[in-house]
Every structure is written in structure tokens, then in C-alpha cells.
Design an enzyme around this catalytic site. Structure first.
Site: not given
Length: 404
Positions: A65, A68, A191, A243, A261
Site C-alpha cells: 500500500s 498508493k 493493482y 487508515y 502490510v
């Protein structure tokens, strides 16, 4: 002299290790479950491209992530802000990264959660780009941010494909609401490859610094995206990057950041520093336990909180030399520091106090280190108005601060 910065990073690592072995590696992706939980790397990149690193800085891991913000930057660069906002919002979700978090019109709440990131991936590249072209544009674009060619870890990519059912469901959901430009399978596959690019903490620090320096890679000198794009990306990182822990992070650390992660974490403080960290043990939010500890320590020790008030504006005046002080019959107003709005406003107040006694005036900028567009325009206007009022003004500007 050997710089103490690397030794300081070593000390930060040791203190984070001494705080304990909390957290668990990501277990829902088989390849990530095999990660060595004791790996820990830390790096910092400065605005001139100097990189300091400590620990397992050469170990490469998948970006996950952390990709992103950079895919979002590429989408903004390729399609423009208004077009991207048609498909992906910018509001914090308050949800875990893999939740169904949509607005009433079906638009994902932001590009930092999975449902928004899948949508964003399909927006990279020019209008009409194929799924393959978008995926290659992401790889090449992230490589430009890192300053080297990034490669996909095919084993991790295959492992993630096997566990991508939820992401596939998210893709079908946004496709059904008219917010996904690619076919769901193509978007999720692209992705997944995006998340499987291999990086190390040095790469993360350079990528973060590229965002923090207005889109210019400090190592290669390449202008990867515009400064306007970076402002948008960093704003969304500040509110959504961590988050459902984003609020706590922003108040305690105060650096726009993103986690992944695999255990990676990056922080991007505009104009100052890019930070990269890696440690696979994750907390309940999916953030690296030791990476978070390290950033908390760096922010506290080095005064890196974004909301910490700068001292520049209060010390803009270096001094004033009156006409009789050195017998040259000239008045000198000597300025210093960085000229942004607040500093330039303070400088204009000093210039407004110049008496109308006929003495020639020198505005000395030799101690001014830099000026942004607003500061430059304000100083120019101040000089123009002094001349308009009848003052004889000379500007000492050896570094071209007032030049475009």
C-alpha cells in the site's frame, strides 16, 4: 568529520528494538507470512539527495500500500485533479484499508484504501490507455520516484492473486456504480502487480523526499510530477495515509505518511526530509510497530511535526544600517532567512517604516536563502512601491532571489 546522523539513526533503531517485539507479520498473504519478523531498516533522505541508512537497509520487500500515494500522483498528473475527483474522493474513511467505504454516489472515499486505490490504478495513463499500459505506466512512474528501475516480485504477486477475492469484489462494486474505468479483473491484476514492486528503505526515503520537494527526485534531478500534484497527494496522505489510525498519527507524529502490510512505512515532510522504515511486525491497524515507533522518535527529537510553528518570520530582519552609521549616506535594510508569506509580510512592514528623508536605500538580500512565489512577488511589490514613493532603491541580490 563523520556525520552523526547515521549514528543517530542507529540509536533510534536500538531504542525501538528495546521497546519490545509487539505485533505480528501479515498472515493472510502466504508469501508475506514467511517474512523474518526481526528485520528492521531505517533511512532518511535530505532535500539535496543525501541518504542516511541504518540496519537492514539493503533488504528488499514488496511495496504494497505504500504504492498508493505515488499511483495517485501519476493519475493526477495524467488525468488532472478534476477528472480524478470524479472517481475517487479525498475524505478520511475511518475504516480499515480493505473495507467497503463508498460515498452515496458510489465514489470511493479516498485513494489510500483498497477500494480507492484499485479505482485510482485504472486512472493512470492517458485517456483510453489499456490496462497493460496503465500498469506499465505505474511501474515506470514509481521507478522515477525511486530513481531506479523497480521490478515485480512474481512470487508475492502470484500469492496475492490467490487471496484477491475481496479486492475483486470491491472492484466489481465500484464498476457497478460507474466509478471504475477498467474491467474488474484487469484493475485488480494491475493493482496487485503495483503492490508487488520490490523496494528497500532507501528507495522509500527517496520517493518520500521526491513528494516533499515538489515532485523533483533529489537524486536524479528528474521532475517526476508537478508541485501542485504533490500538494494534493501530501494533503490526502496527512488525513488518510494511516487508515483508521490517521488522526492519532497526525496529532502525535505530524508527518504525512503511508504504511503497507509488508511492514514498510514512509513519511514525507515538505521541504525537509523523506523517511523510509521497514519492520514486518504490524499493529492492529496494519502499520509497522517499529516503523511507527521510529517516526515518533524522529518527530519528537528533530522537531518534525508539520504543525510546529516556524521561527523564520520572527527573525526576518538581520539589521538596519542608518545613513550616519557608516558615513556613506545610504540606508541599508538587511533581510535574512526564507521568504514565504509570513516572512515577506514582516519584511514589508520593515520597509514601510523607512523614513522619507531622501537617503538612498539598499535592500540587502544576500542573507536570504530562498523565496517562494508569494514571497518573491511581495518583495518585488515592496521595492516597486518604495520607488513609486520617490525613494532611490538598489537591491543587493547576489543569488537572484527575486528572479523568476
Amino acid at each position: 568529520m563523520r556525520s552523526p546522523v547515521t549514528e543517530y539513526l542507529d540509536a533510534v533503531r536500538e531504542s525501538c528494538i528495546a521497546d519490545g517485539d509487539d505485533g505480528e507479520v501479515a498472515s493472510y498473504i502466504p508469501e508475506l507470512a514467511e517474512a523474518d519478523p526481526d528485520l528492521f531498516g531505517l533511512a532518511m533522505c535530505t532535500i539535496d539527495g543525501t541518504v542516511y541508512a541504518s540496519g537492514d537497509a539493503e533488504h528488499r520487500f514488496t511495496i504494497q500500500s505504500l504504492s498508493k500515494p505515488f499511483a495517485y500522483a501519476l493519475a493526477l498528473a495524467d488525468r488532472g485533479r478534476d477528472e480524478v475527483l470524479r472517481f475517487v474522493g479525498v475524505e478520511p474513511s475511518g475504516d480499515p484499508f480493505n473495507e467497503i467505504s463508498l460515498e452515496d454516489n458510489g465514489r470511493p472515499r479516498n485513494p489510500m484504501i483498497n477500494i480507492g486505490a484499485i479505482t485510482t490504478h485504472a486512472l493512470v495513463g492517458p485517456e483510453g490507455a489499456t490496462a497493460e499500459e496503465s500498469t506499465e505506466r505505474v511501474r515506470a512512474g514509481l521507478s522515477a520516484f525511486a530513481g531506479r528501475q523497480l521490478e515485480v516480485d512474481e512470487a508475492v504477486c502470484a500469492s496475492e492473486r490467490e487471496t484477491a477475492d475481496r479486492n475483486m469484489a470491491l472492484a466489481y462494486l465500484v464498476r457497478a456504480r460507474g466509478k471504475l474505468q477498467d474491467e474488474p479483473h484487469d484493475a485488480v491484476d494491475g493493482y496487485t502487480r503495483q503492490c508487488s514492486l520490490l523496494v528497500d528503505v532507501r528507495d522509500l526515503a527517496v520517493m518520500a523526499m521526491t513528494l516533499a520537494s515538489g515532485g523533483r527526485n533529489p537524486v536524479t534531478g528528474e521532475q517526476v510530477v508537478s508541485a501542485r500534484v504533490c500538494t494534493q497527494v501530501l494533503s490526502v496522505m496527512a488525513t488518510c495515509g494511516m487508515y483508521d489510525a490517521a488522526g492519532d498519527w497526525m496529532t502525535s507524529v505530524g508527518i504525512p505518511a503511508k504504511s503497507g502490510v509488508s511492514g514498510g512505512l514512509l513519511g514525507s515532510l515538505p521541504g525537509q526530509v523523506g523517511i523510509g522504515a521497514f519492520s514486518p511486525r504490524l499493529d492492529g491497524f496494519g502499520n509497522s510497530v517499529r516503523g511507527v515507533r521510529a517516526c515518533e522518535r524522529l518527530s519528537e527529537d528533530m522537531g518534525l511535526h508539520l504543525m510546529q510553528a516556524p521561527e523564520v518570520a520572527a527573525h526576518v530582519l538581520y539589521g538596519v544600517v542608518e545613513p550616519d552609521d557608516d558615513a556613506d549616506r545610504m540606508r541599508e535594510v538587511k533581510l535574512q532567512g526564507v521568504m514565504h508569506f509570513a516572512a515577506a509580510e514582516a519584511a514589508l512592514r520593515e520597509l514601510a517604516e523607512v523614513p522619507e528623508d531622501g537617503a538612498p536605500l539598499v535592500v540587502d538580500l544576500s542573507r536570504v536563502s530562498s523565496a517562494n512565489g508569494v514571497g518573491r512577488r511581495m518583495l518585488r511589490e515592496g521595492v516597486r512601491r518604495l520607488r513609486q514613493d520617490g525613494h532611490e532603491v538598489r537591491v543587493e541580490d547576489p543569488d537572484g532571489i527575486l528572479e523568476d
